[in-house]
Design a protein around this motif. Structure first.
Motif, PDB file in Angstrom:
ATOM      1  N   LEU A 133       6.635  -9.527  -9.296  1.00 44.93           N
ATOM      2  CA  LEU A 133       5.744  -8.670  -9.666  1.00 44.93           C
ATOM      3  C   LEU A 133       6.038  -7.404  -8.658  1.00 44.93           C
ATOM      4  CD1 LEU A 133       2.260 -10.204 -10.214  1.00 44.93           C
ATOM      5  CD2 LEU A 133       3.913  -9.595 -11.862  1.00 44.93           C
ATOM      6  N   MET A 134       6.331  -7.647  -7.353  1.00 48.95           N
ATOM      7  CA  MET A 134       6.392  -6.753  -6.507  1.00 48.95           C
ATOM      8  C   MET A 134       7.825  -5.739  -6.703  1.00 48.95           C
ATOM      9  SD  MET A 134       3.785  -7.059  -4.829  1.00 48.95           S
ATOM     10  CE  MET A 134       4.029  -5.850  -3.233  1.00 48.95           C
ATOM     11  N   ASN A 135       8.818  -6.386  -7.354  1.00 53.78           N
ATOM     12  CA  ASN A 135       9.696  -5.434  -7.597  1.00 53.78           C
ATOM     13  C   ASN A 135      10.014  -5.011  -9.234  1.00 53.78           C
ATOM     14  OD1 ASN A 135      10.961  -7.816  -8.777  1.00 53.78           O
ATOM     15  ND2 ASN A 135      12.270  -8.106  -7.247  1.00 53.78           N
ATOM     16  N   ALA A 136       8.813  -5.481  -9.804  1.00 52.14           N
ATOM     17  CA  ALA A 136       8.995  -5.012 -11.052  1.00 52.14           C
ATOM     18  C   ALA A 136       9.029  -3.323 -11.427  1.00 52.14           C
ATOM     19  CB  ALA A 136       7.577  -5.639 -12.248  1.00 52.14           C
ATOM     20  N   PRO A 137       9.738  -2.788 -12.234  1.00 57.28           N
ATOM     21  CA  PRO A 137       9.883  -1.226 -12.535  1.00 57.28           C
ATOM     22  C   PRO A 137       8.452  -0.712 -13.066  1.00 57.28           C
ATOM     23  CG  PRO A 137      11.948  -2.362 -13.468  1.00 57.28           C
ATOM     24  CD  PRO A 137      10.943  -3.596 -13.071  1.00 57.28           C
ATOM     25  N   THR A 138       8.017  -1.466 -13.868  1.00 55.39           N
ATOM     26  CA  THR A 138       6.801  -0.868 -14.491  1.00 55.39           C
ATOM     27  C   THR A 138       5.551  -1.962 -14.609  1.00 55.39           C
ATOM     28  OG1 THR A 138       7.375  -1.402 -16.728  1.00 55.39           O
ATOM     29  CG2 THR A 138       8.214   0.729 -15.873  1.00 55.39           C
ATOM     30  N   MET A 139       4.390  -1.377 -14.760  1.00 54.76           N
ATOM     31  CA  MET A 139       3.371  -2.493 -15.339  1.00 54.76           C
ATOM     32  C   MET A 139       3.590  -3.164 -16.505  1.00 54.76           C
ATOM     33  SD  MET A 139       1.002  -2.550 -12.949  1.00 54.76           S
ATOM     34  CE  MET A 139      -0.349  -3.338 -13.758  1.00 54.76           C
ATOM     35  N   PHE A 140       4.220  -2.601 -17.556  1.00 57.99           N
ATOM     36  CA  PHE A 140       4.541  -3.335 -18.522  1.00 57.99           C
ATOM     37  C   PHE A 140       5.566  -4.369 -18.554  1.00 57.99           C
ATOM     38  CE2 PHE A 140       7.458  -3.590 -22.252  1.00 57.99           C
ATOM     39  CZ  PHE A 140       6.582  -3.956 -23.330  1.00 57.99           C
ATOM     40  N   GLY A 158      -4.119  -6.096 -14.158  1.00 59.77           N
ATOM     41  CA  GLY A 158      -4.175  -4.571 -13.907  1.00 59.77           C
ATOM     42  C   GLY A 158      -3.764  -4.242 -12.510  1.00 59.77           C
ATOM     43  N   GLY A 159      -3.559  -2.743 -12.472  1.00 60.80           N
ATOM     44  CA  GLY A 159      -3.075  -2.217 -11.372  1.00 60.80           C
ATOM     45  C   GLY A 159      -2.304  -0.882 -11.635  1.00 60.80           C
ATOM     46  N   GLN A 160      -1.314  -0.498 -10.707  1.00 61.13           N
ATOM     47  CA  GLN A 160      -0.766   0.793 -10.716  1.00 61.13           C
ATOM     48  C   GLN A 160       0.628   0.841  -9.850  1.00 61.13           C
ATOM     49  OE1 GLN A 160      -2.755   4.312  -9.303  1.00 61.13           O
ATOM     50  NE2 GLN A 160      -1.622   5.658 -10.878  1.00 61.13           N
ATOM     51  N   ILE A 161       1.489   1.304 -10.348  1.00 60.61           N
ATOM     52  CA  ILE A 161       2.708   1.374  -9.561  1.00 60.61           C
ATOM     53  C   ILE A 161       2.956   3.000  -9.512  1.00 60.61           C
ATOM     54  CG2 ILE A 161       5.167   1.309  -9.724  1.00 60.61           C
ATOM     55  CD1 ILE A 161       4.693  -1.201 -11.296  1.00 60.61           C
ATOM     56  N   LYS A 162       3.352   3.346  -8.172  1.00 59.16           N
ATOM     57  CA  LYS A 162       3.400   4.798  -7.811  1.00 59.16           C
ATOM     58  C   LYS A 162       4.010   5.562  -8.863  1.00 59.16           C
ATOM     59  CE  LYS A 162       4.728   7.598  -3.778  1.00 59.16           C
ATOM     60  NZ  LYS A 162       5.463   7.610  -2.274  1.00 59.16           N
ATOM     61  N   ASP A 181      -4.107   6.554  -8.280  1.00 59.96           N
ATOM     62  CA  ASP A 181      -3.309   7.023  -7.224  1.00 59.96           C
ATOM     63  C   ASP A 181      -3.680   6.820  -5.794  1.00 59.96           C
ATOM     64  OD1 ASP A 181      -1.973   8.298  -9.421  1.00 59.96           O
ATOM     65  OD2 ASP A 181      -3.352   9.932  -9.377  1.00 59.96           O
ATOM     66  N   ALA A 182      -4.545   5.788  -5.516  1.00 61.14           N
ATOM     67  CA  ALA A 182      -4.761   5.344  -4.226  1.00 61.14           C
ATOM     68  C   ALA A 182      -3.670   4.429  -3.488  1.00 61.14           C
ATOM     69  CB  ALA A 182      -6.234   4.874  -3.983  1.00 61.14           C
ATOM     70  N   LEU A 183      -3.296   3.460  -4.758  1.00 61.77           N
ATOM     71  CA  LEU A 183      -2.209   2.779  -4.571  1.00 61.77           C
ATOM     72  C   LEU A 183      -2.541   1.479  -3.162  1.00 61.77           C
ATOM     73  CD1 LEU A 183       0.743   5.165  -4.874  1.00 61.77           C
ATOM     74  CD2 LEU A 183      -0.039   3.465  -6.647  1.00 61.77           C
ATOM     75  N   ASP A 184      -3.864   1.365  -3.197  1.00 62.06           N
ATOM     76  CA  ASP A 184      -4.489   0.407  -2.390  1.00 62.06           C
ATOM     77  C   ASP A 184      -6.101   0.157  -3.059  1.00 62.06           C
ATOM     78  OD1 ASP A 184      -4.808  -1.419  -0.392  1.00 62.06           O
ATOM     79  OD2 ASP A 184      -4.560  -0.183   1.431  1.00 62.06           O
ATOM     80  N   ALA A 185      -6.328  -0.953  -2.199  1.00 60.12           N
ATOM     81  CA  ALA A 185      -7.843  -1.430  -2.982  1.00 60.12           C
ATOM     82  C   ALA A 185      -8.932  -0.534  -2.158  1.00 60.12           C
ATOM     83  CB  ALA A 185      -8.005  -2.873  -2.364  1.00 60.12           C
ATOM     84  N   PRO A 224       0.839  -0.969  -0.084  1.00 57.56           N
ATOM     85  CA  PRO A 224       0.035   0.103  -0.036  1.00 57.56           C
ATOM     86  C   PRO A 224       0.873   1.344   0.182  1.00 57.56           C
ATOM     87  CG  PRO A 224      -0.890  -1.609   1.559  1.00 57.56           C
ATOM     88  CD  PRO A 224       0.354  -2.263   0.936  1.00 57.56           C
ATOM     89  N   GLY A 225       0.440   2.239  -0.925  1.00 53.62           N
ATOM     90  CA  GLY A 225       1.084   3.567  -0.904  1.00 53.62           C
ATOM     91  C   GLY A 225       2.331   3.347  -2.059  1.00 53.62           C
ATOM     92  N   GLU A 226       2.708   2.161  -2.305  1.00 52.78           N
ATOM     93  CA  GLU A 226       3.751   2.012  -3.632  1.00 52.78           C
ATOM     94  C   GLU A 226       2.921   1.264  -4.750  1.00 52.78           C
ATOM     95  OE1 GLU A 226       6.637   3.012  -3.246  1.00 52.78           O
ATOM     96  OE2 GLU A 226       6.309   3.972  -1.244  1.00 52.78           O
ATOM     97  N   ARG A 227       2.390   0.433  -4.613  1.00 52.11           N
ATOM     98  CA  ARG A 227       1.889  -0.477  -5.858  1.00 52.11           C
ATOM     99  C   ARG A 227       0.739  -1.316  -5.403  1.00 52.11           C
ATOM    100  NH1 ARG A 227       6.310  -3.538  -8.822  1.00 52.11           N
ATOM    101  NH2 ARG A 227       7.564  -1.823  -8.246  1.00 52.11           N
ATOM    102  N   ILE A 228      -0.187  -1.391  -6.432  1.00 49.81           N
ATOM    103  CA  ILE A 228      -1.246  -2.593  -6.293  1.00 49.81           C
ATOM    104  C   ILE A 228      -1.444  -3.155  -7.478  1.00 49.81           C
ATOM    105  CG2 ILE A 228      -2.914  -0.955  -6.362  1.00 49.81           C
ATOM    106  CD1 ILE A 228      -4.720  -2.872  -4.414  1.00 49.81           C
ATOM    107  N   MET A 229      -1.506  -4.540  -7.641  1.00 45.54           N
ATOM    108  CA  MET A 229      -1.635  -5.048  -8.763  1.00 45.54           C
ATOM    109  C   MET A 229      -2.627  -6.434  -8.459  1.00 45.54           C
ATOM    110  SD  MET A 229       2.216  -5.701  -9.572  1.00 45.54           S
ATOM    111  CE  MET A 229       3.248  -4.463 -10.412  1.00 45.54           C
TER     112      MET A 229
END
Lengths: 248, 248
Positions: free
Chosen positions: B78-85, B120-124, B204-208, B40-45
């Motif tokens: 997934l948790m250390n991937a630099p981008t969603m791509f 799906g998701g977002q990285i900060k 930009d919530a970076l959480d559910a 949370p606050g960093e990424r959610i996928m």
């Protein structure tokens, strides 16, 4: 691709078929897939076809020429079938005849022998019936529990039939719901397209109540499409938003 | 069978998956197919899976254990991937790894290696994205023109999405339409069933915003189903009957 639908309600029979055929996206044509056989006052029958066009046309031609009865030498056609059940069996036999002639050559070209037919109608003195006939020539019959059958690209248009068609709906309401089902299919599959052929038959009329082609741009169908879209929008707007809280 | 749907609108991301798995109609179980990965606050996928459960679970486990970078020796997750791509590429790589290990043995048993994933998701600091990943590990990305993707039994639930989802709909309206799409699918395919897992994420919530399981009999969903049925009935009733005359 193809979408055909048959609906058999207390009020009568609806059959409809699109007319689009394609051999790849770059080779699209219009062919009639709803074939009517009638002797007004005596019998009316219709076949809707899906699958390889060369095969389905050969099946129809075989039925028109008649299948020889090996014992009597008589030509058995739909027009002289004693019952709808035996007529359905003749369609199955015609499919097997074509399979015998064409199956191996098609298999050698990696073309699957894959067809299906809807067959509905009435012979004087007997009840109206609707069948779905498979590639192997076997078939099922529509009952009042689920008073419709579909062939071809059936999934997109099934939810509305499931919800709106029961054995007691009015014949023109059944047509209307069938057209909504056709519209849903056409929106999602480019292989299904206008014009649409429709047939309506009332019980014991032994002739077509309506034998009609809906052309692209036809005002009622155009209006149905936009009304249905608007009604769907209104329908989901009328449902309250999900109340689920923030359950992190 | 399975139905999963991802919707990416201006307001955020909706992902949902049913939980029914089956090995034949006589062997039905419940398995979670919506997997959430978050810091949370960093990424959610989130990943939603369709296809052979042994394969999709192995892909998820492979991603959790991490794929070794052949040059650096680093474990790529997934948790250390630099981008969603790049995260989507890692999912593709995990599918190929599992295929390398299992593909031949499955083929020998006539089991097709057939899976698909929504991711799906977002990285900060970057935008929210939604992908569909195929068996070969290749993938497409959702765009604003058609702001949803589906995997599994996608046809029954597509017409309502086509008509009701645009990039500008409210997030909870998107959820609602997604649930109608799920309902249409469940009505027509017994291989898709309750409970339903849903995830909502705001940009930009970076959480559910919502991470919830709708159980069978849950009041809102039950109400949605009956309201939608009633609305569909009203919708087709509001369309005038076809005016086509008797064209014999």
């Amino acid at each position: 691709m193809t979408y055909c639908c048959g609906i058999l309600v207390r009020d009568g029979l609806v059959m409809m078929a699109d007319t689009r055929t394609n051999a790849g996206l770059d080779n699209i044509s219009t062919f009639r897939k709803l074939h009517i056989f009638k002797d007004p006052g005596e019998r009316i029958m219709a076949i809707a076809t899906a699958g390889n066009l060369a095969i389905t046309q050969s099946v129809i031609s075989t039925l028109n020429e008649g299948l020889e009865d090996p014992e009597t030498g008589e030509r058995e056609t739909l027009m002289n079938a004693p019952t709808m059940f035996q007529a359905a069996q003749r369609i199955g036999r015609a499919i097997r005849e074509v399979h015998k002639l064409e199956g191996n050559a098609l298999r050698a070209e990696d073309i699957s022998f894959d067809v299906s037919f809807l067959f509905g109608g009435q012979i004087k003195g007997a009840r109206m019936r609707l069948f779905m006939i498979y590639t192997a020539g076997n078939f099922i019959e529509c009952t009042t529990d689920t008073p419709y059958l579909q062939i071809g690209e059936h999934k997109y248009g099934k939810p509305v039939l499931d919800r709106a068609i029961s054995y007691d709906v009015d014949l023109y309401d059944a047509l209307k719901v069938g057209l909504v089902s056709m519209d849903s299919t056409m929106r999602s599959n480019l292989g299904v397209g206008m014009p649409i052929d429709i047939l309506l038959v009332r019980p014991d009329a032994l002739d077509a109540e309506l034998d009609y082609r809906i052309e692209a741009g036809e005002p009622y169908f155009h209006d149905l499409r936009s009304r249905w879209s608007a009604a769907l929008r209104a329908a989901h707007q009328s449902i309250p938003r999900p109340p689920y809280g923030n359950v992190k």
